[in-house]
Write an enzyme that holds these catalytic residues in place. Structure first.
Site, mmCIF file in Angstrom:
data_model
loop_
_atom_site.group_PDB
_atom_site.id
_atom_site.type_symbol
_atom_site.label_atom_id
_atom_site.label_comp_id
_atom_site.label_asym_id
_atom_site.label_seq_id
_atom_site.Cartn_x
_atom_site.Cartn_y
_atom_site.Cartn_z
ATOM 1 N N LYS A 54 0.776 -0.875 0.507
ATOM 2 C CA LYS A 54 0.558 0.120 -0.223
ATOM 3 C C LYS A 54 0.826 1.285 -0.094
ATOM 4 O O LYS A 54 0.292 2.375 -0.474
ATOM 5 C CB LYS A 54 -1.197 0.558 1.491
ATOM 6 C CG LYS A 54 -2.185 -0.875 1.185
ATOM 7 C CD LYS A 54 -2.920 -0.587 0.298
ATOM 8 C CE LYS A 54 -4.574 -0.913 0.330
ATOM 9 N NZ LYS A 54 -5.462 -0.442 -0.400
ATOM 10 N N SER A 306 0.922 -10.112 -0.632
ATOM 11 C CA SER A 306 0.905 -8.715 -0.804
ATOM 12 C C SER A 306 0.829 -7.890 1.115
ATOM 13 O O SER A 306 1.002 -6.747 0.870
ATOM 14 C CB SER A 306 -0.363 -8.568 -0.833
ATOM 15 O OG SER A 306 -2.126 -9.066 -0.272
#
Length: 506
Positions: A54, A306
């Site tokens: 992110k 992720s």
């Protein structure tokens, strides 16, 4: 669409994310490769300073702000990785960031956001309430809202993951990418399909938060009625508008996976890397594993790890469920005679298979229901053969391996069937988890109806899960269901669930 694709390609190539992000490793998973019959690789976004991809999108977005926007500052609503990525990006660029987080957010995430220099405001019991507050604050203070996924600059920043992957594994056959709102999938897909059109791009969703699959079926973004709790990093009700327009043109397929399959992949990642991935972080590997069950083999497959911001208290749930996800454990309900020696005879009927769990309490003089876990080594085919063998020996067997009520509640509360009440109805509830939440739930449920059964277990998630038996007469059931609707909790009636009927109902 070609012009749009080229514009995103340009944005990705010039994105200045490496001012704060790092180029992450591509780890070859030798053990998994042997097991799955393909060459398996993990793109390690857990190595970022905030342990999540992110940071890339947040920094790229902030770097594009005007001088005036930077001076006024930015605001966002997030309960997790977007908040941490934005906080660090803002600190690097000297921009004031205010993050609205629900009061249910685990302390570790709140503390990390503050540590990176952002102001945290805890508002509401859900993301929607925090988001609404952030929008009102942004309008009042003239601050720029930084969307977690549905923004071209955020999408381009996430696309830099694909740029690195193509340099590290230029001949990848299939790339698996987790999907929440679609920012990472959109950014990576638009890059991969333009530079390596023969590489398949597959999005992976949690089956209880499959907003992309719903959008694909409808041909446009649609709202889900409800999203699951476990993989909170991808618990999004509606795919983004910008992200979906890219995904439908550049993504080849979408796969959905269960919570148990995600738990199995968390274990696989730990055994390969000694990293504990968060559920959303292990999502793409779960999809890769599912793909391998029907693929031809001998392909180069890459999955994006992720994120690794795991809430420690969730590990208990993962440990309990991972072997079910690997199909290495079965959960069965078996009726045995209520007589001396019946336990020993049943164990003999398993023909040497290891018992992982055994629950029993005397019910009546003729027969007993046992809740038993059995270790497997060959998956579903072995389970089917076991059930056939037990049935041939006269046992009545029910397979509860995929029964969520049995796995989440019943296995922890078996105590014999109830002798009363006759009008009990069973419901499962979800409510925001925060200090005092259980008491608040009971207060909200009220005292108009008697609670005859109750089970609550904290799994370290943002939402609590309760199983409740409630006495409801025929003449007041309409008023009861009106009351449930007014409460506003997500609920489901479980009265006909076979696990309840076998172990907790008369």
């Amino acid at each position: 669409m070609r012009d749009i694709g080229l514009e995103y390609l340009r944005r990705i190539l010039v994105a200045p994310v490496y001012d704060v992000a790092v180029e992450t490793s591509l780890t070859a998973c030798t053990k998994l490769s042997t097991k799955l019959g393909n060459d398996i690789y993990l793109k390690r976004e857990d190595q970022q300073p905030v342990h999540s991809f992110k940071l890339r999108g947040a920094y790229n977005k902030l770097s594009q702000l005007s001088k005036e926007q930077s001076q006024f500052g930015v605001v966002a609503a997030s309960a997790g990785n977007h908040a941490q990525g934005l906080a660090l990006a803002a600190k690097k660029l000297g921009i004031k960031a205010t993050i609205f987080m629900p009061i249910t957010t685990p302390d570790i995430k709140v503390d990390n956001v503050r540590r990176f220099g952002a102001e945290v405001r805890l508002v509401g019991k859900s993301f929607n309430e925090a988001q609404q507050a952030s929008m009102e604050y942004a309008e009042q203070e003239n601050k720029t809202i930084i969307h977690p996924f549905d923004d071209p600059d955020v999408i381009a920043g996430q696309g830099t993951v694909a740029k690195e992957l193509m340099q590290q594994l230029p001949n990848a056959d299939v790339v698996f990418i987790p999907v929440g709102g679609g920012g990472l999938l959109a950014g990576m897909a638009v890059y991969l399909k333009q530079l390596s059109p023969n590489t398949k791009v597959i999005g992976v969703e949690a089956e209880d938060s499959a907003c992309l699959a719903a959008a694909m079926a409808a041909g446009k973004p649609v709202d889900l009625d409800h999203v699951g709790l476990f993989a909170d990093g991808v618990a999004v009700k509606r795919i983004g508008t910008h992200t979906f327009s890219l995904i439908k043109h550049f993504c080849d397929d979408v796969i959905t996976v269960s919570s148990d399959e995600i738990c199995a992949s968390i274990k696989d990642i730990f055994e390969q890397t000694r990293v504990i991935a968060e559920p959303a972080g292990a999502l793409s590997l779960a999809g890769l594993t599912k793909y391998c069950q029907t693929s031809a083999g001998n392909e180069k497959l890459a999955a994006v790890l992720s994120g690794a911001n795991m809430n420690f208290h969730s590990l208990r749930y993962v440990s309990e469920r991972c072997e079910l996800g690997e199909q290495k454990e079965a959960v069965l309900s078996v009726v045995i005679p209520e007589e001396k020696g019946s336990f020993r005879h049943f164990c003999q009927a398993l023909n040497g298979k290891a018992i992982t769990e055994f629950n029993y309490r005397y019910a009546d003089q003729s027969q007993a229901h046992i809740f038993v876990g059995v270790r497997l080594s060959e998956g579903k085919a072995e389970l089917e053969q076991l059930i056939d063998d037990l049935s041939a020996q006269g046992y009545e067997v029910s397979d509860f391996t995929d029964n969520e009520l049995a796995k989440l509640h019943v296995r922890y509360m078996i105590g014999g069937q109830a002798t009363a009440p006759q009008n009990e109805r069973l419901f499962s509830f979800e409510f925001p988890e925060y200090p005092g939440a259980l008491e608040k739930f009971l207060d909200t449920l009220g005292e108009l109806w008697n609670i005859s059964l109750f089970h609550y277990r904290n799994h370290g998630a943002a939402f609590g899960q309760v199983l409740a038996g409630i006495e409801v007469n025929n003449d007041n059931q309409l008023a009861f269901f009106r009351h449930l609707k007014d409460l506003g909790f997500n609920y489901k009636e479980e009265t006909d669930n076979p696990a309840y009927q076998a172990f907790l109902s008369k």
